[in-house]
Design an enzyme around this catalytic site. Structure first.
Site, short mmCIF file in Angstrom:
data_model
loop_
_atom_site.label_atom_id
_atom_site.label_comp_id
_atom_site.label_asym_id
_atom_site.label_seq_id
_atom_site.Cartn_x
_atom_site.Cartn_y
_atom_site.Cartn_z
N GLY A 8 0.82 -1.21 0.00
CA GLY A 8 0.00 0.00 0.00
C GLY A 8 0.85 1.26 0.00
O GLY A 8 0.51 2.25 0.66
N ALA A 9 1.93 1.25 -0.77
CA ALA A 9 2.88 2.36 -0.75
C ALA A 9 2.49 3.50 -1.69
O ALA A 9 3.26 4.43 -1.87
CB ALA A 9 4.28 1.85 -1.13
N ASN A 10 1.30 3.45 -2.26
CA ASN A 10 0.92 4.48 -3.22
C ASN A 10 0.10 5.61 -2.60
O ASN A 10 -0.20 6.60 -3.27
CB ASN A 10 0.12 3.85 -4.37
CG ASN A 10 -1.14 3.17 -3.88
OD1 ASN A 10 -1.07 2.06 -3.38
ND2 ASN A 10 -2.30 3.81 -4.01
N GLY A 12 -1.47 7.48 1.47
CA GLY A 12 -1.57 7.48 2.92
C GLY A 12 -0.25 7.28 3.65
O GLY A 12 0.79 7.80 3.25
N ILE A 13 -0.31 6.52 4.74
CA ILE A 13 0.88 6.31 5.57
C ILE A 13 1.96 5.57 4.78
O ILE A 13 3.14 5.87 4.91
CB ILE A 13 0.53 5.50 6.84
CG1 ILE A 13 -0.64 6.11 7.58
CG2 ILE A 13 1.73 5.44 7.77
CD1 ILE A 13 -1.14 5.27 8.74
N GLY A 14 1.55 4.60 3.97
CA GLY A 14 2.54 3.83 3.21
C GLY A 14 3.37 4.70 2.30
O GLY A 14 4.59 4.54 2.20
N SER A 139 -5.42 -1.08 14.64
CA SER A 139 -6.13 0.19 14.75
C SER A 139 -6.50 0.52 16.18
O SER A 139 -6.91 -0.35 16.95
CB SER A 139 -7.40 0.15 13.90
OG SER A 139 -8.19 1.30 14.12
N TYR A 167 -13.60 -4.86 9.34
CA TYR A 167 -12.28 -4.23 9.41
C TYR A 167 -11.60 -4.54 10.75
O TYR A 167 -10.45 -4.98 10.78
CB TYR A 167 -12.44 -2.72 9.25
CG TYR A 167 -11.14 -1.94 9.34
CD1 TYR A 167 -10.25 -1.91 8.27
CD2 TYR A 167 -10.81 -1.23 10.49
CE1 TYR A 167 -9.06 -1.20 8.35
CE2 TYR A 167 -9.63 -0.51 10.58
CZ TYR A 167 -8.76 -0.50 9.50
OH TYR A 167 -7.59 0.21 9.59
#
Length: 301
Positions: A8-10, A12-14, A139, A167
């Site tokens: 998920g590096a594209n 947000g936090i990533g 979370s 989630y």
């Protein structure tokens, strides 16, 4: 220079963690589901990178995609120092569950089974590193669910689905998997200490970070239905900037000392997990169920 894979590096936090780590001189392996969004993120990461990052396509809801990504990394990397299992799905607009081609509910597949399989497949690369680390993500919202448990007999049952339930159910599983993996690594070290020392391999360190509400990128907010966008606006203004949490990931990935615990907050302070996470038979049952659901992958530990 460390070799660090981030899912998920594209966005947000990533994305923030990837930018920070690449700018610091580490080789970032940016795992992204969508290649177009991944290429755009790669350009942003590499704009200030001391060492160019590498884009790897990986859809965590698809075992075939995970296998292909793991094969690519195995062919091109001699070892992997850090794996950050950051990617997750939390689409609050869903009213009915969605299922993968393998029949798993989408949140469970993406947020738990996918990271589980990816970690297993990359475990030989991690085992070849001097100080391997795996960082999972849970979370802070779990604090509102102190009695949450794994629904072992209803893992893919649509009858109890809501986005929120699905989630946090998967995030509980991530905490429990972190604990089990840490125990397995400790046991393996005791059994193979002399052999591993001779090979120069270090003991695996594992941590799960409890992420608070994160300020969403403008594009994600704009994509929400108008009513949800209005309702979410106050919470988004109060949420923690993704840049700060990207720094948390970077500190976990590259810190000199041992990781502070199996479950930590955004300031790297050890915190209590939900009570069910401390049920050892339940953790063993979850590991066995996850193994079976992902095709019984081999582990280095």
């Amino acid at each position: 220079m460390l070799s660090i894979a981030i899912t998920g590096a594209n966005s947000g936090i990533g994305l923030r963690a990837a930018r920070t780590l690449a700018a610091a001189g580490h080789h970032v392996l940016a795992l992204c589901r969508d290649l177009d969004r991944g290429r755009a993120a790669l350009a942003e990461i590499n704009a200030h990178a001391a060492h160019p990052a590498t884009l790897v396509q990986a859809d965590l809801s698809s075992p075939d995609s995970i296998e292909a990504a793991a094969d690519q990394l195995t062919r091109t990397a001699g070892h992997l120092d850090v794996l950050v299992n950051n990617a997750a799905v939390f689409d609050q607009t869903l009213r009915e569950p969605r299922f993968t081609a393998d029949g798993h509910e989408l949140f469970w597949a993406t947020n738990h089974l996918g990271p589980f399989l990816l970690t297993a497949r990359l475990s030989p690369l991690l085992a070849a590193a001097a100080r391997p680390r795996v960082i999972n993500v849970a979370s802070k919202g779990l604090l509102s669910m102190p009695r949450i448990r794994i629904r072992f007999d209803q893992l893919d049952d649509p009858s109890w689905f809501t986005p929120t339930r699905a989630y946090y159910h998967a995030k509980l599983a991530q905490i429990m998997t972190t604990m089990t993996l840490a125990e397995r690594a400790q046991k393996a070290e005791k059994e193979e200490k002399a052999e591993r020392a001779q090979k120069g391999a270090g003991r695996l360190e594992v941590a799960c970070v409890r992420v608070p509400a994160v300020r969403l990128d403008a594009g994600r907010v704009a994509a929400m239905p108008w009513l949800l966008r209005i309702l979410y606006a106050p919470k988004n203004r109060m949420a923690v900037p993704a840049e700060r949490l990207g720094d948390t990931y970077a500190r976990l990935a590259t810190g000199d000392g041992p990781l502070p615990g199996p479950y930590v907050d955004e300031d790297l302070r050890p915190v209590r997990a939900p009570a069910f996470a401390y049920d050892e038979p339940a953790r063993e049952r979850l590991w066995a169920a996850s193994q079976a659901a992902t095709g019984n992958p081999a582990w280095a530990w």
